[in-house]
Design an enzyme around this catalytic site. Structure first.
Site, PDB file in Angstrom:
ATOM      1  N   GLU A 242      -3.787 -16.071  -5.706  1.00 54.98           N
ATOM      2  CA  GLU A 242      -4.126 -14.413  -6.004  1.00 54.98           C
ATOM      3  C   GLU A 242      -2.695 -13.883  -6.516  1.00 54.98           C
ATOM      4  O   GLU A 242      -1.459 -14.000  -5.909  1.00 54.98           O
ATOM      5  CB  GLU A 242      -4.467 -13.948  -4.626  1.00 54.98           C
ATOM      6  CG  GLU A 242      -4.734 -12.587  -4.851  1.00 54.98           C
ATOM      7  CD  GLU A 242      -5.136 -11.629  -3.548  1.00 54.98           C
ATOM      8  OE1 GLU A 242      -5.770 -10.570  -3.796  1.00 54.98           O
ATOM      9  OE2 GLU A 242      -4.830 -12.155  -2.577  1.00 54.98           O
TER      10      GLU A 242
ATOM     11  N   GLU B 208     -15.780 -10.882  -0.460  1.00 54.71           N
ATOM     12  CA  GLU B 208     -14.364 -11.200   0.357  1.00 54.71           C
ATOM     13  C   GLU B 208     -14.544 -10.197   1.582  1.00 54.71           C
ATOM     14  O   GLU B 208     -14.469  -9.094   1.198  1.00 54.71           O
ATOM     15  CB  GLU B 208     -13.139 -11.100  -0.487  1.00 54.71           C
ATOM     16  CG  GLU B 208     -12.082 -11.269   0.300  1.00 54.71           C
ATOM     17  CD  GLU B 208     -10.824 -11.490  -0.536  1.00 54.71           C
ATOM     18  OE1 GLU B 208      -9.648 -10.782  -0.318  1.00 54.71           O
ATOM     19  OE2 GLU B 208     -10.949 -12.126  -1.721  1.00 54.71           O
TER      20      GLU B 208
ATOM     21  N   GLU C   2      -7.890 -12.886   5.496  1.00 55.79           N
ATOM     22  CA  GLU C   2      -6.492 -12.136   5.343  1.00 55.79           C
ATOM     23  C   GLU C   2      -5.863 -11.433   6.360  1.00 55.79           C
ATOM     24  O   GLU C   2      -4.735 -11.226   6.544  1.00 55.79           O
ATOM     25  CB  GLU C   2      -6.864 -10.950   4.282  1.00 55.79           C
ATOM     26  CG  GLU C   2      -5.952  -9.980   3.875  1.00 55.79           C
ATOM     27  CD  GLU C   2      -6.317  -9.016   2.872  1.00 55.79           C
ATOM     28  OE1 GLU C   2      -5.803  -7.798   2.995  1.00 55.79           O
ATOM     29  OE2 GLU C   2      -7.161  -9.231   2.189  1.00 55.79           O
TER      30      GLU C   2
ATOM     31  N   ASP D 231      -2.722 -14.814   4.979  1.00 59.41           N
ATOM     32  CA  ASP D 231      -1.457 -13.777   4.572  1.00 59.41           C
ATOM     33  C   ASP D 231      -0.121 -14.744   5.070  1.00 59.41           C
ATOM     34  O   ASP D 231      -0.177 -14.506   6.378  1.00 59.41           O
ATOM     35  CB  ASP D 231      -1.396 -12.502   4.510  1.00 59.41           C
ATOM     36  CG  ASP D 231      -0.211 -11.942   3.721  1.00 59.41           C
ATOM     37  OD1 ASP D 231       1.007 -12.228   4.191  1.00 59.41           O
ATOM     38  OD2 ASP D 231      -0.575 -11.020   2.904  1.00 59.41           O
TER      39      ASP D 231
ATOM     40  N   HIS E 172      -3.555 -14.913   0.704  1.00 61.01           N
ATOM     41  CA  HIS E 172      -3.516 -13.365   0.265  1.00 61.01           C
ATOM     42  C   HIS E 172      -2.389 -13.194  -0.181  1.00 61.01           C
ATOM     43  O   HIS E 172      -1.307 -13.138   0.536  1.00 61.01           O
ATOM     44  CB  HIS E 172      -3.965 -12.667   1.362  1.00 61.01           C
ATOM     45  CG  HIS E 172      -3.498 -11.026   1.120  1.00 61.01           C
ATOM     46  ND1 HIS E 172      -2.747 -10.494   1.870  1.00 61.01           N
ATOM     47  CD2 HIS E 172      -4.534 -10.244   0.537  1.00 61.01           C
ATOM     48  CE1 HIS E 172      -2.693  -9.277   1.350  1.00 61.01           C
ATOM     49  NE2 HIS E 172      -3.726  -9.290   0.371  1.00 61.01           N
TER      50      HIS E 172
ATOM     51  N   ASP F  47     -13.658  -7.573  -3.083  1.00 64.11           N
ATOM     52  CA  ASP F  47     -13.134  -7.179  -1.966  1.00 64.11           C
ATOM     53  C   ASP F  47     -13.504  -5.854  -1.310  1.00 64.11           C
ATOM     54  O   ASP F  47     -13.549  -4.818  -1.790  1.00 64.11           O
ATOM     55  CB  ASP F  47     -11.501  -6.874  -2.384  1.00 64.11           C
ATOM     56  CG  ASP F  47     -10.632  -7.036  -1.171  1.00 64.11           C
ATOM     57  OD1 ASP F  47     -10.978  -7.131  -0.109  1.00 64.11           O
ATOM     58  OD2 ASP F  47      -9.458  -7.037  -1.382  1.00 64.11           O
TER      59      ASP F  47
ATOM     60  N   HIS G 110       0.788  -1.269  -0.279  1.00 56.98           N
ATOM     61  CA  HIS G 110      -0.093   0.010  -0.170  1.00 56.98           C
ATOM     62  C   HIS G 110       0.842   1.066  -0.036  1.00 56.98           C
ATOM     63  O   HIS G 110       0.252   2.223  -0.165  1.00 56.98           O
ATOM     64  CB  HIS G 110      -1.036  -0.071   1.327  1.00 56.98           C
ATOM     65  CG  HIS G 110      -2.122  -0.955   1.239  1.00 56.98           C
ATOM     66  ND1 HIS G 110      -1.898  -2.215   2.019  1.00 56.98           N
ATOM     67  CD2 HIS G 110      -3.299  -1.065   0.432  1.00 56.98           C
ATOM     68  CE1 HIS G 110      -3.282  -2.928   1.530  1.00 56.98           C
ATOM     69  NE2 HIS G 110      -3.947  -2.072   0.868  1.00 56.98           N
TER      70      HIS G 110
ATOM     71  N   ARG H 161      -6.639   5.582   1.203  1.00 52.54           N
ATOM     72  CA  ARG H 161      -6.356   4.737   2.364  1.00 52.54           C
ATOM     73  C   ARG H 161      -5.149   5.344   3.042  1.00 52.54           C
ATOM     74  O   ARG H 161      -4.695   4.780   4.460  1.00 52.54           O
ATOM     75  CB  ARG H 161      -6.225   3.227   1.974  1.00 52.54           C
ATOM     76  CG  ARG H 161      -7.433   2.733   1.549  1.00 52.54           C
ATOM     77  CD  ARG H 161      -7.435   0.995   1.356  1.00 52.54           C
ATOM     78  NE  ARG H 161      -7.131   0.574   0.152  1.00 52.54           N
ATOM     79  CZ  ARG H 161      -7.025  -0.538  -0.018  1.00 52.54           C
ATOM     80  NH1 ARG H 161      -7.492  -1.561   0.822  1.00 52.54           N
ATOM     81  NH2 ARG H 161      -6.619  -1.210  -1.282  1.00 52.54           N
TER      82      ARG H 161
END
Length: 394
Positions: free
Chosen positions: A338, A240, A268, A291, A318, A214, A22, A48
């Site tokens: 993924e 999700e 996740e 994850d 994840h 998601d 991110h 975010r």
């Protein structure tokens, strides 16, 4: 090599993409008007990053054996996690045999249980655990997948997470997972727009391509249920992480409430075998999505997977790049994986953990051959030209 002992452990911090995916610059789809639990606050609705999703940065953990061999791993947690590694977890690592991964994990977890159990502490434990597996593979000159049972298939097939499932289809992926852009605070108008976006994407990709949503913990049970039923007409494969990861009871109710044939997925942001035991025994979902860099590392993921297998559930990790690929290729109940589309416009396939990992394999026509994972350890190197900062030392 089995008797090699660990003589040092080092924790570094990096900024900018990579494991903390991110941590991107302006204009990246992953930060652009996505529904979150903070969407109810106007100041934090658009981005975010505005509420600090990228505040911690990447944690890099190195472990060094007495012959000079170094294993490493990257995850999230940044400087706080580096402190935990250097000032607490190191005592359970230095001096141990490189092969004593199970013992080290047990000691790290139970020594931190009084202030850990999930989140930042388990991220730190995960980083150490993955670095230990990388070290052991390098010492043995074996890929990690060979040390946990070996491949059960010749290739891994992927779905793509990103803003453009239509482009993902052209690139050979088996499905596309879109971020939900409209939050409950935007009312019925927002939900109607979300369904319109889904309908438009279904028109672009045709009837047989997987489409998923998601929701990134942004919804409540009522909104998630209504969204699922509204999306059913457009062939939504799964919904999700619709609600808070702590609301096991909400997930249990959601799974019962969604339309027949639609899957509920989550995990996740869950951690350890005990957290996933709750999801599985309470029948909260159809697919769990741990994850490996956050749930406790590979050592714990293997236990989580065995639990899921016993409950007849799929394990689709994840993201997490090579750290999940070596796992997925060895598990019958992980039939696909993924891939996070980390190009800013989700319009090309680029390495998921760039710029930190060198030699990171990427899907070709939506697939990675098992043979691409045959280098020792996790098969990647750390880009040491980056600004590695070691904030804490013994």
């Amino acid at each position: 090599m089995a008797s090699a002992r660990i003589v040092d452990i080092r924790a570094f911090v990096l900024r900018g993409g990579g494991a903390d995916y991110h941590d991107q610059s302006d204009g990246h789809w992953i930060d652009d008007n996505i529904a979150t639990p903070m969407s109810r606050y106007p100041a934090y609705r658009k981005s975010r990053r505005s509420f600090g999703i990228n505040a911690l940065g990447t944690l890099v953990v190195e472990v060094e054996a007495d012959d000079g061999t170094i294993g490493f791993a990257v995850t999230t947690g940044g400087e706080p996690a580096a402190y935990i590694v250097e000032k607490h977890l190191s005592r359970f690592v230095i001096g141990q045999k490189a092969s004593d991964i199970e013992l080290i994990w047990d000691q790290m977890y139970f020594a931190t249980q009084y202030y850990g159990r999930k989140g930042l502490v388990v991220n730190a434990i995960s980083g150490v655990d993955l670095a230990l597996w990388d070290l052991l593979g390098r010492l043995r000159q074996e890929p990690v997948h060979a040390m946990i049972g070996g491949p059960v298939r010749d290739e891994i097939q992927f779905y793509a997470t990103g803003a453009r499932p239509d482009l993902a289809k052209e690139m050979g992926f088996i499905g596309g997972k879109m971020p939900l852009r409209y939050a409950p605070v935007e009312g019925n108008e927002g939900m109607n727009q979300a369904i319109a976006d889904l309908a438009e994407m279904r028109e672009r990709v045709g009837p047989d391509f997987w489409l998923m949503l998601d929701c990134w913990m942004a919804l409540d049970l009522d909104y998630a249920t209504r969204l699922a039923h509204a999306a059913a007409a457009h062939g939504l494969k799964w919904i999700e992480e619709a609600i808070s990861p702590d609301d096991y009871w909400g997930y249990q109710s959601l799974k019962k409430a969604v339309p027949p044939g639609m899957l509920v997925t989550t995990g996740e942001h869950e951690a350890t075998r005990w957290g996933f035991r709750m999801l599985l025994e309470m029948e909260c979902c159809d697919i769990i999505q741990p994850d490996v860099g956050w749930c406790g590392g590979l050592t714990e993921l293997l236990k989580i997977s065995a639990l899921a297998d016993a409950h007849g559930k799929l394990v689709i990790p994840h993201g997490s790049s090579v750290y999940s690929y070596h796992f997925v290729v060895t598990r019958h109940n992980s039939p696909f994986a993924e891939f996070l589309m980390m190009a800013p416009k989700a319009d090309e396939v680029v390495p998921m953990f760039s710029p930190q990992l060198q030699g990171e394999p990427v899907p070709q026509n939506g697939r990675i051959a098992a043979s691409a994972l045959d280098k020792p350890g996790f098969g990647v190197e750390l880009d040491r030209s980056l600004d590695l900062a070691r904030p804490y030392k013994p």
